[in-house]
Scaffold this motif. Structure first.
Motif, mmCIF file in Angstrom:
data_model
loop_
_atom_site.group_PDB
_atom_site.id
_atom_site.type_symbol
_atom_site.label_atom_id
_atom_site.label_comp_id
_atom_site.label_asym_id
_atom_site.label_seq_id
_atom_site.Cartn_x
_atom_site.Cartn_y
_atom_site.Cartn_z
ATOM 1 N N ALA A 83 0.568 -1.067 -0.161
ATOM 2 C CA ALA A 83 0.027 -0.567 0.228
ATOM 3 C C ALA A 83 0.762 1.284 0.098
ATOM 4 C CB ALA A 83 -1.523 0.132 1.242
ATOM 5 N N ASP A 84 2.171 1.357 0.592
ATOM 6 C CA ASP A 84 2.858 2.625 1.047
ATOM 7 C C ASP A 84 3.558 2.479 -0.609
ATOM 8 O OD1 ASP A 84 2.483 2.561 2.876
ATOM 9 O OD2 ASP A 84 4.253 1.979 4.277
ATOM 10 N N ARG A 85 4.017 1.596 -1.540
ATOM 11 C CA ARG A 85 4.243 1.812 -3.192
ATOM 12 C C ARG A 85 2.925 2.189 -3.611
ATOM 13 N NH1 ARG A 85 6.353 -3.272 -1.168
ATOM 14 N NH2 ARG A 85 4.747 -3.887 -2.777
ATOM 15 N N GLU B 205 -7.023 -1.073 0.379
ATOM 16 C CA GLU B 205 -5.957 -2.198 1.041
ATOM 17 C C GLU B 205 -5.820 -2.748 2.519
ATOM 18 O OE1 GLU B 205 -3.314 -1.341 -0.918
ATOM 19 O OE2 GLU B 205 -3.117 -0.473 -1.967
ATOM 20 N N GLY B 206 -7.169 -2.209 3.094
ATOM 21 C CA GLY B 206 -7.349 -2.967 4.006
ATOM 22 C C GLY B 206 -7.780 -4.581 4.149
ATOM 23 N N LEU B 207 -8.736 -4.774 2.758
ATOM 24 C CA LEU B 207 -8.896 -6.127 2.620
ATOM 25 C C LEU B 207 -8.011 -6.949 1.626
ATOM 26 C CD1 LEU B 207 -12.929 -6.271 1.850
ATOM 27 C CD2 LEU B 207 -11.362 -7.253 3.947
ATOM 28 N N ALA B 208 -7.889 -6.218 0.877
ATOM 29 C CA ALA B 208 -7.146 -6.988 0.090
ATOM 30 C C ALA B 208 -5.670 -7.697 1.200
ATOM 31 C CB ALA B 208 -6.104 -6.045 -1.165
ATOM 32 N N ALA B 209 -4.800 -6.489 1.990
ATOM 33 C CA ALA B 209 -3.953 -7.089 2.911
ATOM 34 C C ALA B 209 -3.932 -8.189 3.838
ATOM 35 C CB ALA B 209 -3.745 -5.875 3.777
ATOM 36 N N GLN B 210 -5.395 -8.813 4.113
ATOM 37 C CA GLN B 210 -4.964 -9.872 4.719
ATOM 38 C C GLN B 210 -4.832 -11.333 3.692
ATOM 39 O OE1 GLN B 210 -6.320 -9.595 7.636
ATOM 40 N NE2 GLN B 210 -6.180 -6.954 7.182
ATOM 41 N N VAL B 211 -4.593 -10.471 2.387
ATOM 42 C CA VAL B 211 -4.112 -12.076 1.687
ATOM 43 C C VAL B 211 -2.309 -12.134 2.176
ATOM 44 C CG1 VAL B 211 -3.222 -12.689 -0.968
ATOM 45 C CG2 VAL B 211 -5.790 -11.653 -0.219
ATOM 46 N N GLU B 212 -1.656 -11.355 2.305
ATOM 47 C CA GLU B 212 -1.186 -11.262 3.192
ATOM 48 C C GLU B 212 -1.099 -11.855 4.465
ATOM 49 O OE1 GLU B 212 1.222 -8.192 0.566
ATOM 50 O OE2 GLU B 212 1.542 -7.659 2.306
ATOM 51 N N ALA B 213 -1.768 -11.264 4.489
ATOM 52 C CA ALA B 213 -1.850 -12.133 6.485
ATOM 53 C C ALA B 213 -2.358 -14.010 6.798
ATOM 54 C CB ALA B 213 -2.565 -11.361 7.468
ATOM 55 N N ASN C 77 -8.843 -11.075 -6.012
ATOM 56 C CA ASN C 77 -9.722 -9.975 -7.026
ATOM 57 C C ASN C 77 -9.793 -8.512 -5.950
ATOM 58 O OD1 ASN C 77 -9.893 -11.840 -8.677
ATOM 59 N ND2 ASN C 77 -11.694 -12.583 -7.855
ATOM 60 N N LEU C 78 -9.470 -8.480 -5.109
ATOM 61 C CA LEU C 78 -10.011 -6.810 -4.925
ATOM 62 C C LEU C 78 -9.047 -6.241 -5.298
ATOM 63 C CD1 LEU C 78 -11.572 -7.921 -0.975
ATOM 64 C CD2 LEU C 78 -12.293 -6.517 -3.127
#
Length: 237
Positions: A101-103, A166-174, A194-195
């Motif tokens: 997200a920062d990038r 970003e909040g939802l998509a980051a959960q993939v990495e989690a 997909n998000l």
């Protein structure tokens, strides 16, 4: 029993988060920016609830599917109704250390990552103030000013839609999967991927300059407010 209820709660909270993001995006395209912002900020709160439900689900109590104590039930209910708390959950888990997200959103000329705006807004105690301005006319007789929802503009809507994505998509990495989503693990990960793709498409189509948003442009002011708030909370306990 408790485990099945929490799985259902996660699934429905996730579904509602996605719906709110899509509603926000639809309103954005119709240039209904105040309502789009409201939906996006509410989506972030729901994502925070989703993350909190995940943390409960990793405890041994829930893994054993035993009943929760009345004290713990009260504590869980209290957190779920505390919107600032839910917001902090998602920013801490999904934005604060989200390198992707920062990038994507880069660094403001002041030197802070643009994604930090959500963190500062939540920690400063100003989250509800911005959210309420999406719906209500704010009348301040002491400072003799009136702020209406029309002051919430395109940059607000764009920013919070991106941060909700970003909040939802980051959960993939989690690594959230079947135990978290309450659905088949591969499908859960595909939904979240997909998000992220939707987010990239939204940025390409709708990219908007957010650098004049007060909580980003004047980040030091919000850092100071956050420190003051932290001291007040500490003094009261």
């Amino acid at each position: 029993m408790m485990k099945s209820i929490l799985l259902e709660a996660r699934r429905k909270t996730y579904d509602n988060s996605v719906k709110l993001i899509y509603d926000a995006k639809l309103l954005f395209y119709k240039e209904k920016y105040a309502l789009a912002t409201f939906c996006a900020m509410t989506a972030i709160e729901e994502i925070g609830k989703f993350v909190f439900l995940h943390t409960i689900g990793t405890s041994n109590i829930i893994k054993l599917d035993t009943e929760l104590s009345s004290h713990l039930m009260k504590e869980i209910t209290k957190v779920l109704k505390d919107y600032s708390g839910k917001v902090l959950e998602v920013v801490n888990w999904s934005l604060y250390i989200n390198a992707a997200a920062d990038r994507r959103h880069g660094i403001h000329p002041s030197g802070i990552y643009r994604t930090s705006g959500v963190v500062l807004l939540a920690r400063s105690g100003k989250w509800a103030e911005v959210r309420n301005r999406c719906l209500y006319t704010d009348i301040n007789l002491t400072n003799t000013h009136v702020v209406s929802p029309e002051k919430i503009g395109k940059e607000h809507a764009y920013y919070f839609i991106c941060m909700a994505y970003e909040g939802l998509a980051a959960q993939v990495e989690a690594g959230l999967d079947v135990e978290i989503m309450g659905i088949e693990g591969r499908r859960a990960r595909d939904e979240l991927i997909n998000l992220e793709m939707d987010l990239i498409e939204f940025i390409e189509i709708s990219q908007t300059n957010v650098d004049e948003l007060d909580f980003i442009k004047n980040s030091q002011k919000y850092k100071n407010l956050a420190e003051q708030r932290k001291e007040i909370i500490k003094d009261n306990f």
